[in-house]
Design an enzyme around this catalytic site. Structure first.
Site, PDB file in Angstrom:
ATOM      1  N   TRP A 130      36.310  45.096  31.232  1.00  0.00           N
ATOM      2  CA  TRP A 130      36.054  46.293  32.028  1.00  0.00           C
ATOM      3  C   TRP A 130      36.379  47.526  31.182  1.00  0.00           C
ATOM      4  CZ3 TRP A 130      40.087  48.796  35.533  1.00  0.00           C
ATOM      5  CH2 TRP A 130      39.522  49.831  36.288  1.00  0.00           C
ATOM      6  N   ASP A 211      44.324  40.159  35.818  1.00  0.00           N
ATOM      7  CA  ASP A 211      43.782  41.217  36.667  1.00  0.00           C
ATOM      8  C   ASP A 211      42.983  40.552  37.792  1.00  0.00           C
ATOM      9  OD1 ASP A 211      42.686  43.491  37.738  1.00  0.00           O
ATOM     10  OD2 ASP A 211      41.590  44.114  35.939  1.00  0.00           O
ATOM     11  N   ALA A 213      40.880  41.655  41.065  1.00  0.00           N
ATOM     12  CA  ALA A 213      40.356  42.807  41.806  1.00  0.00           C
ATOM     13  C   ALA A 213      39.272  42.400  42.804  1.00  0.00           C
ATOM     14  CB  ALA A 213      39.792  43.837  40.830  1.00  0.00           C
ATOM     15  N   LYS A 246      38.167  46.554  46.600  1.00  0.00           N
ATOM     16  CA  LYS A 246      36.869  45.946  46.945  1.00  0.00           C
ATOM     17  C   LYS A 246      36.997  44.993  48.125  1.00  0.00           C
ATOM     18  CE  LYS A 246      36.559  47.531  42.783  1.00  0.00           C
ATOM     19  NZ  LYS A 246      35.768  48.285  41.904  1.00  0.00           N
TER      20      LYS A 246
HETATM   21  C1  LMR Z   1      33.789  49.354  38.442  1.00  0.00           C
HETATM   22  O1  LMR Z   1      34.046  48.541  37.567  1.00  0.00           O
HETATM   23  O2  LMR Z   1      32.679  49.899  38.555  1.00  0.00           O
HETATM   24  C2  LMR Z   1      34.826  49.691  39.475  1.00  0.00           C
HETATM   25  O3  LMR Z   1      35.971  48.939  39.232  1.00  0.00           O
HETATM   26  C3  LMR Z   1      35.075  51.142  39.622  1.00  0.00           C
HETATM   27  C4  LMR Z   1      35.807  51.744  38.459  1.00  0.00           C
HETATM   28  O4  LMR Z   1      36.829  52.393  38.690  1.00  0.00           O
HETATM   29  O5  LMR Z   1      35.370  51.608  37.311  1.00  0.00           O
END
Ligand code: LMR
Length: 399
Positions: A130, A211, A213, A246
């Site tokens: 991410w 992590d 989420a 989420k």
């Molecule tokens: C994403 O990956 O789009 C979400 O987790 C929102 C973010 O804060 O990046």
């Protein structure tokens, strides 16, 4: 002094939100930011959240401070939600939790804790990971390195390469893992792979930082926490960053927590004092509202059932959209295999187009995704699947 500062480019994910909102085209499709949407394209407040909020607000008599560690009821309920009620780490008193401002806050708290314990620590993150993991974890001064993870050829995990790379890490290296619904690829470890990874972590003395989420949005509430529950039962130290954005739909309420599993209860007590100091020095105390809602839901059998039904609807919608997206793409792009989308889990997949094609999808077709071609599956709708598949076919065949 501030005139010395450069103007920065927009955030790679959040910048898309503003661009999408400014686009007046009626066909626009938002596959950018990771927010769940229903088939009307809306992100409604969950019924369980509404009911919890009403019950809670009716009882609330003060807005005085809670504490740097947050709401103790939320912290305990979330430990049980993530680890399972009778988890051995809980019964042994090895878990300590602080509420955090969202999953991002939890990740930063975890990074600060690691740095306090061992400033030389290196955190290894998956390739890719991410986008915000990088500033969140390295922003406190920790060094980041990468390990191989995603295999674009299969759409799955490059497991052998991952094992080989982790096998070479020094003892006490910190490895960031995604519990499930890998962001940005949707490629998850199987239960057998988690077991194999556990053997490696034990043998090499590696420290997992996990992590989570999307618990409940991949395969199921229990299944999505399989790796976490296994690692916490078998390893002396595990750090877990949890987001409720989420799965409880609480995005703007910034609701999350950091769980730290320690070897002994005495170490756990010391770690908690460190976490409280870190929280106090960064933001003092987390916001209360979202955590109070999650606590209310998890503490009530009835609300928990309402929530479980709602999260099942979200999960099934995402799974159904994965199936439908593949079907439509097969029709418009018969020479390309998009079957991986259906094998992946959670909100995201890489579409597998290059950055020029991503830009063309945005400018010519008003289809928004991040530059690495990550798509938020939940942003698709039955009524725009055909439009989306046609747009993809057009950019793939354009010269
Ligand atoms: C994403 O990956 O789009 C979400 O987790 C929102 C973010 O804060 O990046």
């Amino acid at each position: 002094m501030f005139e010395r500062l450069d103007r920065l480019p927009p955030d790679p994910i959040l910048g898309l939100m503003a661009a999408f909102r400014a686009d007046a085209d009626p066909h626009k499709v938002d596959l950018g930011v990771g927010v769940y949407r229903n088939d009307q394209g809306e992100t409604p407040i969950l019924q369980a959240v509404r009911q919890a909020e009403q019950a809670m607000l009716g009882r609330q008599t003060t807005k005085t401070y809670v504490a740097p560690a947050g709401n103790p009821g939320f912290n305990q309920a979330l430990e049980r939600f993530v680890l399972g009620d009778e988890h051995s780490a809980l019964t042994a008193g090895r878990v300590r939790t602080v509420q955090a401002p969202g999953g991002c806050g939890a990740l930063r708290l975890g990074a600060e804790l690691i740095r306090a314990a061992s400033p030389e620590s290196v955190v290894y993150v998956s390739t890719p990971t991410w986008a915000n993991h990088v500033p969140l974890l390295s922003g406190c001064g920790l060094k980041l390195e990468r390990y191989p993870y995603f295999d674009p050829a299969t759409g799955g995990v490059k497991f052998e390469a991952m094992l080989e790379a982790l096998e070479r890490l020094p003892a006490r290296a910190v490895v960031l893992l995604h519990a499930s619904c890998h962001n940005p690829t949707g490629a998850d470890l199987s239960e057998a792979q988690w077991r194999e990874l556990l053997g490696l972590f034990k043998r090499r003395g590696l420290l997992p930082f996990i992590d989570i989420a999307y618990q409940g949005l991949g395969t199921g509430v229990v299944e999505d926490a399989f790796g976490i529950r296994l690692f916490c039962a078998e390893l002396p130290e595990v750090t877990i960053a949890v987001s409720c954005s989420k799965n409880f739909g609480l995005y703007r309420e910034r609701t999350g927590a950091l769980h730290v599993i320690n070897e002994t209860s005495a170490t756990a007590d010391a770690v908690l004092t460190q976490l409280v100091r870190i929280a106090r020095s960064i933001y003092s105390m987390p916001p209360d509202h979202g955590a109070a809602i999650v606590h209310e839901i998890l503490a009530s059998e009835n609300l928990r059932k309402v929530w479980a039904d709602e999260v099942a609807v979200m999960r099934k919608r995402i799974q159904g959209l994965r199936h439908e997206a593949v079907r439509h793409l097969q029709l418009t792009c018969p020479h390309r295999d998009f079957g991986f989308i259906e094998r992946q889990r959670g909100m995201f997949s890489y579409l597998g187009v290059n950055v020029e094609q991503v830009r063309e999808l945005r400018t010519r077709h008003h289809v928004y995704m991040t530059d690495d071609s990550r798509i938020n599956i939940a942003g698709l709708r039955r009524e725009n699947l055909e439009y989306f598949a046609q747009a993809v076919a057009q950019v793939l065949t354009a010269r």
